[in-house]
Design a protein around this motif. Structure first.
Motif, PDB file in Angstrom:
ATOM      1  N   ALA A 273      -7.249 -14.458   2.588  1.00  0.00           N
ATOM      2  CA  ALA A 273      -8.688 -14.036   2.548  1.00  0.00           C
ATOM      3  C   ALA A 273      -8.908 -12.596   2.680  1.00  0.00           C
ATOM      4  CB  ALA A 273      -9.622 -14.790   3.271  1.00  0.00           C
ATOM      5  N   PHE A 274      -8.013 -11.999   3.438  1.00  0.00           N
ATOM      6  CA  PHE A 274      -8.035 -10.563   3.750  1.00  0.00           C
ATOM      7  C   PHE A 274      -6.999  -9.752   3.047  1.00  0.00           C
ATOM      8  CE2 PHE A 274      -7.840  -6.925   6.805  1.00  0.00           C
ATOM      9  CZ  PHE A 274      -9.108  -6.734   6.845  1.00  0.00           C
ATOM     10  N   HIS A 275      -7.531  -8.869   2.264  1.00  0.00           N
ATOM     11  CA  HIS A 275      -6.631  -7.950   1.395  1.00  0.00           C
ATOM     12  C   HIS A 275      -6.418  -6.864   2.255  1.00  0.00           C
ATOM     13  CE1 HIS A 275      -4.957  -5.643  -1.937  1.00  0.00           C
ATOM     14  NE2 HIS A 275      -4.814  -6.526  -2.545  1.00  0.00           N
ATOM     15  N   PRO A 276      -5.041  -6.507   2.410  1.00  0.00           N
ATOM     16  CA  PRO A 276      -4.752  -5.098   2.883  1.00  0.00           C
ATOM     17  C   PRO A 276      -5.547  -3.878   2.740  1.00  0.00           C
ATOM     18  CG  PRO A 276      -2.685  -5.981   1.825  1.00  0.00           C
ATOM     19  CD  PRO A 276      -3.899  -6.954   1.391  1.00  0.00           C
ATOM     20  N   ALA A 277      -5.990  -3.779   1.546  1.00  0.00           N
ATOM     21  CA  ALA A 277      -6.769  -2.588   1.152  1.00  0.00           C
ATOM     22  C   ALA A 277      -8.224  -2.223   2.123  1.00  0.00           C
ATOM     23  CB  ALA A 277      -7.341  -2.696  -0.133  1.00  0.00           C
ATOM     24  N   TYR A 278      -8.717  -3.548   2.664  1.00  0.00           N
ATOM     25  CA  TYR A 278      -9.518  -3.279   3.553  1.00  0.00           C
ATOM     26  C   TYR A 278      -9.495  -2.898   4.873  1.00  0.00           C
ATOM     27  CZ  TYR A 278     -11.829  -6.210   0.189  1.00  0.00           C
ATOM     28  OH  TYR A 278     -12.480  -6.776  -1.123  1.00  0.00           O
ATOM     29  N   THR A 279      -8.028  -2.588   5.153  1.00  0.00           N
ATOM     30  CA  THR A 279      -7.596  -2.170   6.319  1.00  0.00           C
ATOM     31  C   THR A 279      -7.871  -0.440   6.273  1.00  0.00           C
ATOM     32  OG1 THR A 279      -5.333  -1.841   5.994  1.00  0.00           O
ATOM     33  CG2 THR A 279      -6.324  -3.858   6.966  1.00  0.00           C
ATOM     34  N   ILE A 280      -7.959   0.144   5.128  1.00  0.00           N
ATOM     35  CA  ILE A 280      -7.789   1.674   4.995  1.00  0.00           C
ATOM     36  C   ILE A 280      -9.310   2.181   5.031  1.00  0.00           C
ATOM     37  CG2 ILE A 280      -7.429   3.463   3.209  1.00  0.00           C
ATOM     38  CD1 ILE A 280      -4.996   1.746   4.308  1.00  0.00           C
ATOM     39  N   THR A 281      -9.168   3.073   6.062  1.00  0.00           N
ATOM     40  CA  THR A 281     -10.553   3.781   6.542  1.00  0.00           C
ATOM     41  C   THR A 281     -10.443   5.246   6.169  1.00  0.00           C
ATOM     42  OG1 THR A 281      -9.949   4.206   8.735  1.00  0.00           O
ATOM     43  CG2 THR A 281     -11.219   2.171   8.376  1.00  0.00           C
ATOM     44  N   ASN A 282      -9.435   5.936   6.334  1.00  0.00           N
ATOM     45  CA  ASN A 282      -9.268   7.295   5.862  1.00  0.00           C
ATOM     46  C   ASN A 282      -7.796   7.571   4.839  1.00  0.00           C
ATOM     47  OD1 ASN A 282      -9.014   9.979   5.557  1.00  0.00           O
ATOM     48  ND2 ASN A 282      -9.481  10.364   7.820  1.00  0.00           N
ATOM     49  N   THR A 283      -7.943   7.636   3.594  1.00  0.00           N
ATOM     50  CA  THR A 283      -6.860   7.796   3.128  1.00  0.00           C
ATOM     51  C   THR A 283      -5.948   9.353   3.078  1.00  0.00           C
ATOM     52  OG1 THR A 283      -8.339   8.635   0.900  1.00  0.00           O
ATOM     53  CG2 THR A 283      -7.493   6.235   0.939  1.00  0.00           C
ATOM     54  N   GLN A 284      -7.123  10.124   3.409  1.00  0.00           N
ATOM     55  CA  GLN A 284      -6.535  11.432   3.736  1.00  0.00           C
ATOM     56  C   GLN A 284      -5.526  11.575   4.876  1.00  0.00           C
ATOM     57  OE1 GLN A 284     -10.016  13.863   4.103  1.00  0.00           O
ATOM     58  NE2 GLN A 284     -10.125  14.462   1.894  1.00  0.00           N
ATOM     59  N   ASN A 285      -5.267  10.331   5.428  1.00  0.00           N
ATOM     60  CA  ASN A 285      -4.282  10.568   6.512  1.00  0.00           C
ATOM     61  C   ASN A 285      -2.677  10.463   5.610  1.00  0.00           C
ATOM     62  OD1 ASN A 285      -5.917  10.528   8.689  1.00  0.00           O
ATOM     63  ND2 ASN A 285      -6.011   8.410   9.066  1.00  0.00           N
ATOM     64  N   LYS A 286      -2.738   9.846   4.463  1.00  0.00           N
ATOM     65  CA  LYS A 286      -1.703   9.470   3.956  1.00  0.00           C
ATOM     66  C   LYS A 286      -1.363  10.302   2.674  1.00  0.00           C
ATOM     67  CE  LYS A 286      -1.262   4.965   5.786  1.00  0.00           C
ATOM     68  NZ  LYS A 286      -0.419   5.067   6.814  1.00  0.00           N
ATOM     69  N   ILE A 287      -2.710  10.631   1.895  1.00  0.00           N
ATOM     70  CA  ILE A 287      -2.544  11.117   0.572  1.00  0.00           C
ATOM     71  C   ILE A 287      -3.353  12.677   0.821  1.00  0.00           C
ATOM     72  CG2 ILE A 287      -3.378  11.037  -1.985  1.00  0.00           C
ATOM     73  CD1 ILE A 287      -3.938   8.228  -1.411  1.00  0.00           C
ATOM     74  N   ARG A 288      -2.566  13.666   0.236  1.00  0.00           N
ATOM     75  CA  ARG A 288      -3.227  14.978   0.387  1.00  0.00           C
ATOM     76  C   ARG A 288      -4.435  15.313  -0.393  1.00  0.00           C
ATOM     77  NH1 ARG A 288      -0.022  19.077   1.684  1.00  0.00           N
ATOM     78  NH2 ARG A 288      -1.886  20.279   1.862  1.00  0.00           N
ATOM     79  N   THR A 289      -5.253  16.128  -0.223  1.00  0.00           N
ATOM     80  CA  THR A 289      -6.429  16.307  -0.992  1.00  0.00           C
ATOM     81  C   THR A 289      -5.883  17.021  -2.338  1.00  0.00           C
ATOM     82  OG1 THR A 289      -8.048  16.603   0.753  1.00  0.00           O
ATOM     83  CG2 THR A 289      -8.549  17.623  -1.202  1.00  0.00           C
ATOM     84  N   PHE A 290      -6.190  16.674  -3.500  1.00  0.00           N
ATOM     85  CA  PHE A 290      -5.870  17.049  -4.721  1.00  0.00           C
ATOM     86  C   PHE A 290      -6.788  18.253  -5.049  1.00  0.00           C
ATOM     87  CE2 PHE A 290      -6.204  16.395  -9.509  1.00  0.00           C
ATOM     88  CZ  PHE A 290      -5.062  17.480  -9.858  1.00  0.00           C
ATOM     89  N   ASP A 291      -6.158  19.605  -5.529  1.00  0.00           N
ATOM     90  CA  ASP A 291      -7.302  20.767  -5.836  1.00  0.00           C
ATOM     91  C   ASP A 291      -6.642  21.350  -7.075  1.00  0.00           C
ATOM     92  OD1 ASP A 291      -4.794  21.947  -4.630  1.00  0.00           O
ATOM     93  OD2 ASP A 291      -5.919  23.012  -3.035  1.00  0.00           O
ATOM     94  N   GLY A 292      -5.376  20.786  -7.396  1.00  0.00           N
ATOM     95  CA  GLY A 292      -4.883  21.520  -8.976  1.00  0.00           C
ATOM     96  C   GLY A 292      -4.138  22.675  -8.579  1.00  0.00           C
ATOM     97  N   THR A 293      -3.888  23.180  -7.223  1.00  0.00           N
ATOM     98  CA  THR A 293      -3.310  24.446  -6.805  1.00  0.00           C
ATOM     99  C   THR A 293      -2.446  24.090  -5.683  1.00  0.00           C
ATOM    100  OG1 THR A 293      -4.980  25.031  -5.519  1.00  0.00           O
ATOM    101  CG2 THR A 293      -5.044  26.116  -7.753  1.00  0.00           C
ATOM    102  N   LYS A 294      -2.652  24.016  -4.504  1.00  0.00           N
ATOM    103  CA  LYS A 294      -1.801  23.602  -3.470  1.00  0.00           C
ATOM    104  C   LYS A 294      -1.003  22.371  -3.589  1.00  0.00           C
ATOM    105  CE  LYS A 294      -4.292  26.482  -0.324  1.00  0.00           C
ATOM    106  NZ  LYS A 294      -5.170  26.334   0.958  1.00  0.00           N
ATOM    107  N   VAL A 295      -1.811  21.191  -4.170  1.00  0.00           N
ATOM    108  CA  VAL A 295      -1.362  19.911  -4.200  1.00  0.00           C
ATOM    109  C   VAL A 295      -1.425  19.796  -6.006  1.00  0.00           C
ATOM    110  CG1 VAL A 295      -1.658  17.388  -4.079  1.00  0.00           C
ATOM    111  CG2 VAL A 295      -1.871  19.177  -2.274  1.00  0.00           C
ATOM    112  N   SER A 296      -0.380  19.788  -6.324  1.00  0.00           N
ATOM    113  CA  SER A 296      -0.215  19.571  -7.753  1.00  0.00           C
ATOM    114  C   SER A 296      -0.616  17.933  -8.493  1.00  0.00           C
ATOM    115  CB  SER A 296       1.349  19.768  -8.592  1.00  0.00           C
ATOM    116  OG  SER A 296       2.147  18.882  -7.974  1.00  0.00           O
ATOM    117  N   TYR A 297      -1.044  17.848  -9.729  1.00  0.00           N
ATOM    118  CA  TYR A 297      -1.349  16.946 -10.344  1.00  0.00           C
ATOM    119  C   TYR A 297      -0.182  15.838  -9.971  1.00  0.00           C
ATOM    120  CZ  TYR A 297      -2.617  13.313 -13.946  1.00  0.00           C
ATOM    121  OH  TYR A 297      -2.920  12.125 -14.206  1.00  0.00           O
ATOM    122  N   SER A 298       1.014  16.233 -10.344  1.00  0.00           N
ATOM    123  CA  SER A 298       1.972  15.009 -10.106  1.00  0.00           C
ATOM    124  C   SER A 298       2.183  14.590  -8.920  1.00  0.00           C
ATOM    125  CB  SER A 298       3.235  15.490 -10.799  1.00  0.00           C
ATOM    126  OG  SER A 298       3.762  16.877 -10.388  1.00  0.00           O
TER     127      SER A 298
END
Length: 175
Positions: A18-43
């Protein structure tokens, strides 16, 4: 007596499902860098995002847990990009596609602008040699994202080309 809402087939009474692992995420920025198109590329952003989505078992279930995935997307892109893709009643796939189109559908014009920036960048325009080299590497990565790869030799030559005359001996040695 507490009641537990079980998602899925009524014959399946396993509360663990009944409990999906996605519901445990509160802050994705701890794992995924902020995409700005310059410092962090699209790919790079796509790779990190998909890795995160796969790890929390939502990559194949974007429709089922759309709001959470949409929050992840919005939480990992720059404010400038967010303004370009944020729309009421949008779904994750539409937003994902808009970002894709912004960075990959305009490849020719984006490549031309990036190539120009790459060609005119000099050490004098930067705060340090390290910042200069990093900027050239970032531009090369962005050019690769739009299918205009910069090979290692071209990158080295551009580093040399952008050095001021007091670096002529170093430039000749590198060349």
């Amino acid at each position: 007596m507490s009641h537990l809402l079980i998602v899925g087939d009524k014959s399946d009474h396993n509360p663990a499902k009944a409990f999906h692992p996605a519901y445990t995420i509160t802050n994705t920025q701890n794992k995924i860098r902020t995409f700005d198109g310059t410092k962090v590329s699209y790919s790079s952003w796509v790779w990190l995002f998909k890795l995160h989505a796969k790890g929390y078992k939502v990559l194949a279930h974007i429709d089922e847990i759309d709001a959470i995935v949409l929050q992840w997307i919005y939480g990992t892109i720059s404010d400038d990009l967010l303004v370009r893709v944020l729309e009421p009643d949008s779904i994750a796939y539409e937003t994902w596609s808009k970002i894709h189109n912004i960075f990959l559908k305009n490849k020719g014009s984006r490549a031309a602008a990036l190539e120009n920036e790459f060609d005119i960048l000099t050490l004098r325009a930067m705060s340090s040699l390290e910042a200069y080299c990093q900027s050239l590497k970032d531009l090369a990565r962005q050019l690769n994202d739009v299918d205009f790869p910069v090979n290692e030799n071209c990158l080295v030559l551009q580093v040399i080309y952008g050095l001021p005359s007091e670096f002529d001996i170093v430039g000749a040695y590198l060349n």
